[in-house]
Design an enzyme around this catalytic site. Structure first.
Site, short mmCIF file in Angstrom:
data_model
loop_
_atom_site.label_atom_id
_atom_site.label_comp_id
_atom_site.label_asym_id
_atom_site.label_seq_id
_atom_site.Cartn_x
_atom_site.Cartn_y
_atom_site.Cartn_z
NE ARG A 104 -34.05 39.49 0.61
CZ ARG A 104 -33.38 39.27 -0.42
NH1 ARG A 104 -32.46 38.59 -0.90
NH2 ARG A 104 -33.27 40.54 -1.12
CG HIS A 131 -37.09 42.98 -4.05
ND1 HIS A 131 -36.30 43.61 -2.86
CD2 HIS A 131 -35.82 42.40 -4.53
CE1 HIS A 131 -35.13 43.30 -2.63
NE2 HIS A 131 -34.81 42.73 -3.87
CD GLN A 134 -33.10 45.00 -7.24
OE1 GLN A 134 -32.71 44.29 -6.32
NE2 GLN A 134 -32.26 45.84 -8.08
CG ASP A 220 -36.24 38.27 -10.90
OD1 ASP A 220 -34.83 37.76 -10.46
OD2 ASP A 220 -36.88 38.33 -9.60
CB CYS A 260 -33.39 42.28 -9.23
SG CYS A 260 -33.90 40.73 -9.08
NE ARG A 288 -31.92 46.83 -3.01
CZ ARG A 288 -31.85 45.61 -2.75
NH1 ARG A 288 -31.52 44.71 -3.50
NH2 ARG A 288 -32.15 45.25 -1.60
N1 NVA Z 1 -37.41 36.98 -7.42
C1 NVA Z 1 -36.25 36.74 -6.87
C2 NVA Z 1 -35.52 38.07 -6.46
C3 NVA Z 1 -34.17 37.83 -5.58
C4 NVA Z 1 -33.58 39.03 -5.37
C5 NVA Z 1 -36.59 35.90 -5.62
O1 NVA Z 1 -37.47 36.29 -4.91
O2 NVA Z 1 -35.61 35.04 -5.33
N1 CP Z 2 -31.34 41.69 -5.68
C1 CP Z 2 -31.24 41.22 -4.58
O1 CP Z 2 -32.15 41.66 -3.50
O2 CP Z 2 -30.27 40.68 -4.26
P1 CP Z 2 -30.01 39.56 -2.86
O3 CP Z 2 -30.78 38.60 -2.95
O4 CP Z 2 -28.57 39.21 -3.04
O5 CP Z 2 -30.08 40.57 -1.65
#
Ligand code: NVA
Ligand code: CP
Length: 304
Positions: A104, A131, A134, A220, A260, A288
């Protein structure tokens, strides 16, 4: 043997995705029956986090454990990654000590560079651009509830972020449509979204128009991780892009609401919707675990 990575949704073909869904269904039922399944015994996953996470960390860590393997958590703060070790060097070293890596991070370029120097499969656990895990879980959830997603319509309300881009890639691959409504200045960028064409999505100025006839309404956070400096401005810009009951009424009667998570009730979605009967957010989160277990098995052992 060529290594398969999952850095973008369309790194896998439609038939590979379908076989992962079939396997996820089987893995989920075995798990629910407390039936031990250890195809990845003695295999190790390294998880590298440069951003916060609850679901991604937990689902990968528990998933690997449930498949008989082990998972190691690394973050930027207490590894050499945060002290400027080149990503190419980190990839060389890390991939000699494990069987699969999940990352990540910020720019997609970082994970692409890591993968080019990795001896083992690399999975995208979220970048600024995509992502993919997801959307695997979200589509699996739709299939469980409503059957095939082919020809269906997803309404994306809000920011054209990593999750939105991945829905668009999935639509191209699995042949469904996405109605996108973003405020001006936040529109989808084809190249950043990794799309080959705009055949499977339509942009709408008015979010209410985007929701009309949709089978899934999804949104989101207005401010994704890494964009915190824009938060104040975004709260103003996105004020009209909230999913509420009036919007859900415009979608198909049996439409599902997806998010998500984590969510901000009162910003991108009202409590009534996210905690209402059309919402499947907890199922998405749980799935997930199951789809990623199928993905890990596929990337490490192929389809059986
Ligand atoms: N779009 C959000 C998703 C978090 C799971 C982010 O990147 O923070
Ligand atoms: N939806 C998702 O990826 O959640 P987290 O940021 O908690 O991993």
């Amino acid at each position: 043997m060529t290594i398969k990575h999952f850095l973008k949704f369309n790194d896998l073909s439609a038939s590979e995705i379908e076989s992962i869904f079939d396997k996820a269904k089987w893995i989920k039922s075995k798990y629910k029956a407390y039936d031990k399944y250890w195809p990845l015994e003695d295999r190790t996953l390294v998880m590298i986090f440069e951003k916060a996470s609850t679901r991604t960390r937990l689902s990968f860590e528990s998933g690997m454990h449930q498949l008989g393997g082990a998972a190691i958590y690394l973050n930027t703060r207490d590894s050499q990654l945060g002290r400027g070790e080149p990503v190419e060097d980190a990839a060389q070293v890390i991939s000699r000590m494990c069987d699969v890596v999940m990352i990540r991070t910020f720019e997609q370029d970082i994970i692409e560079r890591f993968a080019r120097n990795s001896r083992v499969p690399v999975i995208n656990g979220l970048t600024n651009e995509y992502h993919p895990c997801q959307i695997l879980a979200d589509i699996f959830t739709f299939i469980e509830k409503r059957g095939s997603i082919k020809g269906k319509t997803v309404a994306w309300i809000g920011d054209s972020n990593n999750v939105c881009n991945t829905w668009l890639q999935a639509a191209e691959l699995l042949d469904f449509n996405v109605h996108v409504s973003t405020p001006k200045g936040y529109e989808v960028e084809l190249e950043r979204a990794g799309l080959y064409s705009d055949d499977h999505f339509e942009q709408f100025d008015d979010p209410m128009d985007a929701a009309k006839g949709a089978d899934i309404v999804t949104t989101d956070v207005w401010t994704s991780m890494g964009f915190e400096s824009e938060k104040k401005e975004r709260i103003k810009d996105f004020a009209d892009w909230q999913v509420d009951t009036d919007m859900m009424k415009l979608a198909n009667k049996d439409a599902l609401f997806m998010h998500c998570l984590p969510a901000h009730r009162g910003e991108e979605v009202t409590s009534e919707v996210i905690d209402g009967s059309q919402s499947v957010v907890w199922e998405e989160a749980e799935n997930r675990l199951h789809v990623q277990k199928a993905l890990l098995e596929y990337l490490l052992l192929g389809s059986k």
